[in-house]
Motif scaffolding. Structure first.
Motif, PDB file in Angstrom:
ATOM      1  N   ALA A 171      25.039  15.826  55.505  1.00  0.00           N
ATOM      2  CA  ALA A 171      24.933  16.849  54.469  1.00  0.00           C
ATOM      3  C   ALA A 171      25.460  16.370  53.115  1.00  0.00           C
ATOM      4  CB  ALA A 171      25.695  18.104  54.897  1.00  0.00           C
ATOM      5  N   ASP A 172      26.209  15.280  53.113  1.00  0.00           N
ATOM      6  CA  ASP A 172      26.694  14.732  51.844  1.00  0.00           C
ATOM      7  C   ASP A 172      25.588  14.031  51.059  1.00  0.00           C
ATOM      8  OD1 ASP A 172      29.266  15.618  52.320  1.00  0.00           O
ATOM      9  OD2 ASP A 172      29.916  13.740  53.250  1.00  0.00           O
ATOM     10  N   HIS A 173      24.458  13.747  51.722  1.00  0.00           N
ATOM     11  CA  HIS A 173      23.364  13.068  51.010  1.00  0.00           C
ATOM     12  C   HIS A 173      22.739  14.044  50.005  1.00  0.00           C
ATOM     13  CE1 HIS A 173      19.679  10.872  50.159  1.00  0.00           C
ATOM     14  NE2 HIS A 173      20.191   9.827  50.800  1.00  0.00           N
ATOM     15  N   PRO A 174      22.494  13.616  48.780  1.00  0.00           N
ATOM     16  CA  PRO A 174      21.994  14.539  47.744  1.00  0.00           C
ATOM     17  C   PRO A 174      20.618  15.131  48.038  1.00  0.00           C
ATOM     18  CG  PRO A 174      21.988  12.249  46.970  1.00  0.00           C
ATOM     19  CD  PRO A 174      22.766  12.267  48.249  1.00  0.00           C
ATOM     20  N   LYS A 175      19.844  14.516  48.933  1.00  0.00           N
ATOM     21  CA  LYS A 175      18.523  15.059  49.257  1.00  0.00           C
ATOM     22  C   LYS A 175      18.561  16.076  50.402  1.00  0.00           C
ATOM     23  CE  LYS A 175      15.820  11.048  47.685  1.00  0.00           C
ATOM     24  NZ  LYS A 175      14.817  10.020  48.072  1.00  0.00           N
ATOM     25  N   VAL A 176      19.751  16.327  50.956  1.00  0.00           N
ATOM     26  CA  VAL A 176      19.878  17.211  52.120  1.00  0.00           C
ATOM     27  C   VAL A 176      20.512  18.532  51.714  1.00  0.00           C
ATOM     28  CG1 VAL A 176      20.944  17.501  54.384  1.00  0.00           C
ATOM     29  CG2 VAL A 176      20.038  15.270  53.709  1.00  0.00           C
ATOM     30  N   GLY A 179      30.342  28.793  60.659  1.00  0.00           N
ATOM     31  CA  GLY A 179      29.828  27.426  60.761  1.00  0.00           C
ATOM     32  C   GLY A 179      30.532  26.541  59.767  1.00  0.00           C
ATOM     33  N   PRO A 180      30.365  25.226  59.884  1.00  0.00           N
ATOM     34  CA  PRO A 180      31.060  24.309  58.981  1.00  0.00           C
ATOM     35  C   PRO A 180      30.564  24.428  57.551  1.00  0.00           C
ATOM     36  CG  PRO A 180      29.468  23.127  60.342  1.00  0.00           C
ATOM     37  CD  PRO A 180      29.521  24.515  60.872  1.00  0.00           C
ATOM     38  N   CYS A 181      31.491  24.404  56.612  1.00  0.00           N
ATOM     39  CA  CYS A 181      31.165  24.438  55.194  1.00  0.00           C
ATOM     40  C   CYS A 181      31.204  23.014  54.650  1.00  0.00           C
ATOM     41  CB  CYS A 181      32.148  25.330  54.435  1.00  0.00           C
ATOM     42  SG  CYS A 181      31.688  25.657  52.726  1.00  0.00           S
ATOM     43  N   ARG A 182      30.136  22.603  53.993  1.00  0.00           N
ATOM     44  CA  ARG A 182      30.043  21.237  53.502  1.00  0.00           C
ATOM     45  C   ARG A 182      31.044  20.995  52.377  1.00  0.00           C
ATOM     46  NH1 ARG A 182      27.645  20.505  58.119  1.00  0.00           N
ATOM     47  NH2 ARG A 182      25.508  21.260  58.234  1.00  0.00           N
ATOM     48  N   GLU A 183      31.510  19.750  52.322  1.00  0.00           N
ATOM     49  CA  GLU A 183      32.514  19.383  51.325  1.00  0.00           C
ATOM     50  C   GLU A 183      32.000  19.594  49.902  1.00  0.00           C
ATOM     51  OE1 GLU A 183      35.188  15.475  50.064  1.00  0.00           O
ATOM     52  OE2 GLU A 183      34.160  15.550  52.006  1.00  0.00           O
ATOM     53  N   SER A 184      30.712  19.330  49.682  1.00  0.00           N
ATOM     54  CA  SER A 184      30.155  19.509  48.338  1.00  0.00           C
ATOM     55  C   SER A 184      30.204  20.967  47.899  1.00  0.00           C
ATOM     56  CB  SER A 184      28.712  19.004  48.302  1.00  0.00           C
ATOM     57  OG  SER A 184      27.899  19.706  49.231  1.00  0.00           O
ATOM     58  N   VAL A 185      30.007  21.895  48.848  1.00  0.00           N
ATOM     59  CA  VAL A 185      30.082  23.323  48.527  1.00  0.00           C
ATOM     60  C   VAL A 185      31.519  23.705  48.205  1.00  0.00           C
ATOM     61  CG1 VAL A 185      29.738  25.666  49.414  1.00  0.00           C
ATOM     62  CG2 VAL A 185      28.071  23.864  49.932  1.00  0.00           C
ATOM     63  N   MET A 186      32.462  23.225  48.995  1.00  0.00           N
ATOM     64  CA  MET A 186      33.863  23.546  48.753  1.00  0.00           C
ATOM     65  C   MET A 186      34.312  23.020  47.390  1.00  0.00           C
ATOM     66  SD  MET A 186      35.466  22.964  52.566  1.00  0.00           S
ATOM     67  CE  MET A 186      36.869  24.013  52.271  1.00  0.00           C
ATOM     68  N   GLU A 187      33.873  21.816  47.051  1.00  0.00           N
ATOM     69  CA  GLU A 187      34.263  21.249  45.765  1.00  0.00           C
ATOM     70  C   GLU A 187      33.690  22.039  44.602  1.00  0.00           C
ATOM     71  OE1 GLU A 187      32.978  17.224  46.074  1.00  0.00           O
ATOM     72  OE2 GLU A 187      34.868  16.527  46.986  1.00  0.00           O
ATOM     73  N   ALA A 188      32.477  22.578  44.782  1.00  0.00           N
ATOM     74  CA  ALA A 188      31.878  23.389  43.719  1.00  0.00           C
ATOM     75  C   ALA A 188      32.710  24.639  43.443  1.00  0.00           C
ATOM     76  CB  ALA A 188      30.442  23.776  44.099  1.00  0.00           C
ATOM     77  N   TRP A 189      33.242  25.245  44.486  1.00  0.00           N
ATOM     78  CA  TRP A 189      34.101  26.416  44.316  1.00  0.00           C
ATOM     79  C   TRP A 189      35.462  26.019  43.752  1.00  0.00           C
ATOM     80  CZ3 TRP A 189      33.039  31.614  44.900  1.00  0.00           C
ATOM     81  CH2 TRP A 189      31.776  31.918  45.402  1.00  0.00           C
ATOM     82  N   TRP A 190      36.006  24.910  44.235  1.00  0.00           N
ATOM     83  CA  TRP A 190      37.294  24.458  43.708  1.00  0.00           C
ATOM     84  C   TRP A 190      37.188  24.146  42.220  1.00  0.00           C
ATOM     85  CZ3 TRP A 190      38.047  20.306  48.077  1.00  0.00           C
ATOM     86  CH2 TRP A 190      38.309  20.955  49.291  1.00  0.00           C
ATOM     87  N   ASP A 191      36.043  23.569  41.816  1.00  0.00           N
ATOM     88  CA  ASP A 191      35.858  23.236  40.405  1.00  0.00           C
ATOM     89  C   ASP A 191      35.834  24.490  39.526  1.00  0.00           C
ATOM     90  OD1 ASP A 191      35.749  20.561  41.006  1.00  0.00           O
ATOM     91  OD2 ASP A 191      33.560  20.416  40.915  1.00  0.00           O
ATOM     92  N   PRO A 199      28.527  29.791  55.141  1.00  0.00           N
ATOM     93  CA  PRO A 199      28.333  28.646  54.247  1.00  0.00           C
ATOM     94  C   PRO A 199      27.032  28.680  53.458  1.00  0.00           C
ATOM     95  CG  PRO A 199      29.209  27.913  56.353  1.00  0.00           C
ATOM     96  CD  PRO A 199      28.902  29.363  56.506  1.00  0.00           C
ATOM     97  N   ALA A 200      25.948  29.161  54.085  1.00  0.00           N
ATOM     98  CA  ALA A 200      24.659  29.176  53.388  1.00  0.00           C
ATOM     99  C   ALA A 200      24.710  30.062  52.152  1.00  0.00           C
ATOM    100  CB  ALA A 200      23.560  29.647  54.335  1.00  0.00           C
ATOM    101  N   VAL A 201      25.346  31.213  52.257  1.00  0.00           N
ATOM    102  CA  VAL A 201      25.464  32.122  51.111  1.00  0.00           C
ATOM    103  C   VAL A 201      26.324  31.497  50.020  1.00  0.00           C
ATOM    104  CG1 VAL A 201      26.377  34.353  50.334  1.00  0.00           C
ATOM    105  CG2 VAL A 201      25.029  34.209  52.441  1.00  0.00           C
ATOM    106  N   LEU A 202      27.434  30.899  50.409  1.00  0.00           N
ATOM    107  CA  LEU A 202      28.315  30.247  49.428  1.00  0.00           C
ATOM    108  C   LEU A 202      27.587  29.109  48.716  1.00  0.00           C
ATOM    109  CD1 LEU A 202      31.551  30.161  51.590  1.00  0.00           C
ATOM    110  CD2 LEU A 202      31.168  31.608  49.587  1.00  0.00           C
ATOM    111  N   ARG A 203      26.770  28.364  49.476  1.00  0.00           N
ATOM    112  CA  ARG A 203      26.009  27.272  48.863  1.00  0.00           C
ATOM    113  C   ARG A 203      24.956  27.807  47.900  1.00  0.00           C
ATOM    114  NH1 ARG A 203      21.183  25.461  50.054  1.00  0.00           N
ATOM    115  NH2 ARG A 203      21.152  26.452  52.106  1.00  0.00           N
ATOM    116  N   MET A 204      24.226  28.853  48.316  1.00  0.00           N
ATOM    117  CA  MET A 204      23.187  29.412  47.456  1.00  0.00           C
ATOM    118  C   MET A 204      23.762  29.992  46.174  1.00  0.00           C
ATOM    119  SD  MET A 204      20.350  31.094  50.052  1.00  0.00           S
ATOM    120  CE  MET A 204      21.498  31.887  51.198  1.00  0.00           C
ATOM    121  N   MET A 205      24.965  30.540  46.253  1.00  0.00           N
ATOM    122  CA  MET A 205      25.609  31.042  45.050  1.00  0.00           C
ATOM    123  C   MET A 205      25.863  29.917  44.056  1.00  0.00           C
ATOM    124  SD  MET A 205      28.243  33.804  46.783  1.00  0.00           S
ATOM    125  CE  MET A 205      28.994  34.365  45.252  1.00  0.00           C
TER     126      MET A 205
END
Length: 537
Positions: free
Chosen positions: A457-462, A317-329, A289-295
């Motif tokens: 993790a859904d909080h924008p500051k996290v 590890g768990p992938c955050r919903e915000s990261v998944m949505e970024a890829w889906w978009d 998840p960390a690599v997918l998020r950093m991308m």
């Protein structure tokens, strides 16, 4: 440990030979670091040379189902692929080791592995020297040195390990490698014979060596191909290290099985992965998840052509919903996977047309694997209840090397005990709730940190968060949220944000910050290190 010792099969160790016959001119491996591209015919010739080297060093099968071992300290490079194919031919066992471990840890592991040969890449020569000179070192073997072939090897390795190969008395790999690349006779090997030793993460104590047989490797590959719909024309960047099950069994071996293409490099930064997806026309991507998020946060994210990707998978590890949505978009079908060194690691898949509301799940079991949720007595629990996830499949590992007690605990009754808490919904989808040892009790209620972390993790500051238990006079234990992100975040702000999203007893009562989360593997957060600093043991 052979099923049919009187009837060995010539094809068991013939991975590169068979693939070279089927698709000789197809590029099977791309070395992004050097720019070299290797066809399957070339990979088999390289494997033949390496097999002759191994036989000269005594790395063969022993006739009893436990072959001699070759240990490796190296980053990802073609020679590891050569060793995988060559040990398959000779009946030997490949045991890649993490160069991120301390010398003392590696000494203990190598004492158990007892390698006939140790191969060391140049940046880790100092580390190897400390191992070989360690007072507890109890093994004796030949040592070969792989020269670093990237422009700045010392920048890639840790400052503690970086050096030149003069730190150890080792013959250069290229000098030891025979010129003869003609076909070699393969060993009499059974599907039950070991082929890989892959060590566990080692969150407590010294990592255990997990014994993967020819059969378990093949069955995981078969399950992956059929469940994920892999194709011969697929191309993937391999971002997991090859001392990790992800480096071999998530995609590399299944890709070789099909005659597809794997791209590797000494180091992979998220920006390089983005570049490779576009330049190599990658069709499949699996990363933590960390690599997918950093991308998704990289400056090149919006402009990179991702249209060739058929799907991406998140694991480790768990992938955050915000990261998944970024890829889906971006039009990429990203879903979560689940696995472990002891089983698979590819155990679940998402059914065709899976609904987005199931995105928090890891899907349903693959074709040739069973999964169940069990209570503390080993009895299966009904849908909706949380218990330990247990797996059964022919792709499960055979045992832990020379560790009967741990073997009995994990593999003892035909089900692999994962140590992970999970639940199954009424539709048969499985959800990972966290590690058994990470669960804590607050005011008599069970709290599963993974579920709490998902909401925080859904909080924008996290950016990243780990929740650990700390003592509390009233409730016994409460949660502390350890956050990597914007330090202007306050506990009151976070509590207000979680109102309506989490039960009161689950909400953290303390907040702490780190500049960067510690890791214990391929960008995998080291929860034990966080707990040791901020929580209670």
């Amino acid at each position: 440990m052979r099923s049919h010792p009187e009837r060995p099969y010539d094809w068991v160790g013939a991975w590169s030979e068979k693939r070279a016959q089927l698709s000789p001119e197809k590029v099977g491996l791309v070395d992004e670091t050097t720019g070299e591209r290797y066809t399957y015919a070339e990979l088999d010739r390289r494997a033949n040379r390496t097999a002759r080297l191994l036989r000269a060093e005594g790395v063969t099968g022993d006739g009893e189902g436990d072959g001699e071992r070759v240990a490796v300290l190296s980053r990802n490079r073609p020679e590891l692929v050569d060793l995988f194919f060559a040990t398959a031919k000779t009946g030997g066992v490949l045991a890649p080791l993490s160069h991120r471990l301390a010398a003392g840890e590696l000494v203990e592991m190598l004492n158990e592995v007892e390698p006939a040969l140790l191969v060391v890449e140049e940046p880790f020569a100092d580390l190897a020297a400390r191992i070989l000179d360690h007072e507890a070192c109890g093994f004796d073997c030949s040592v070969l040195a792989l020269s670093a072939d990237d422009a700045d090897d010392s920048a890639s390795a840790s400052s503690e390990s970086a050096s030149d190969s003069s730190a150890i008395a080792a013959e250069p790999w290229t000098d030891a490698l025979p010129d003869d690349d003609s076909p070699v006779e393969t060993a009499d090997a059974s599907m039950d014979d070991p082929h890989l030793f892959l060590h566990t993460g080692g969150s407590t104590g010294v990592p255990k060596e997990t014994v993967l047989t020819h059969g378990s490797i093949l069955w995981n590959s078969f399950n992956t191909i059929t469940a994920w719909g892999l194709r011969p024309e697929d191309v993937t960047p391999m971002v997991f290290p090859m001392f990790h099950t992800g480096g071999w069994n998530v995609l590399t071996v299944p890709m070789f099985h099909l005659g597809a293409t794997v791209v590797l490099a000494r180091e992979f930064e998220p920006s390089e992965v983005l570049h490779l997806v576009e330049s190599e026309g990658a069709t499949v991507l699996v990363a933590v998840p960390a690599v997918l998020r950093m991308m998704t946060h990289h400056d090149d994210w919006a402009d990179t052509d991702l249209s060739t990707l058929r799907f991406a998978k998140s694991g480790g590890g768990p992938c955050r919903e915000s990261v998944m949505e970024a890829w889906w978009d971006r039009g990429v079908d990203l879903s979560q996977g689940y696995g472990l060194t002891e089983c698979g690691p590819n155990n679940f898949t998402m059914p065709d047309g899976w609904p987005r509301e199931k995105a928090d799940s890891v899907g349903v079991p693959v074709m040739h694997a069973d999964a169940r949720i069990a209570d503390g007595e080993g009895e299966e629990l009904p849908a909706g209840e949380i218990g330990e996830l247990e797996l059964a499949s022919p792709h499960a590992a055979d045992r832990y090397w020379r560790n009967d007690e741990e073997t009995a605990e994990t593999f003892g009754d035909g089900w692999v005990s994962t140590g992970d808490l999970a639940r199954r919904d009424d539709d048969g989808y499985f959800y990972i709730e966290g590690r058994k040892k990470n669960m804590y009790v607050s005011g008599g209620e069970n709290v599963y940190p993974a579920a709490v972390e998902d909401r925080i993790a859904d909080h924008p500051k996290v950016e990243e968060v780990v929740v650990v238990p700390v003592p509390d006079d009233r409730w016994g234990q409460v949660g502390m949220a350890v956050v990597q992100g914007d330090e202007s975040l306050t506990l009151d702000e976070l509590t207000d944000f979680l109102d309506g999203k989490l039960a009161r007893f689950k909400r953290p009562r303390h907040l702490a910050f780190v500049d960067e989360m510690p890791t214990s593997g391929p960008s995998k957060i080291d929860r034990q290190a966080v707990k040791a600093e901020f929580g209670e043991e």
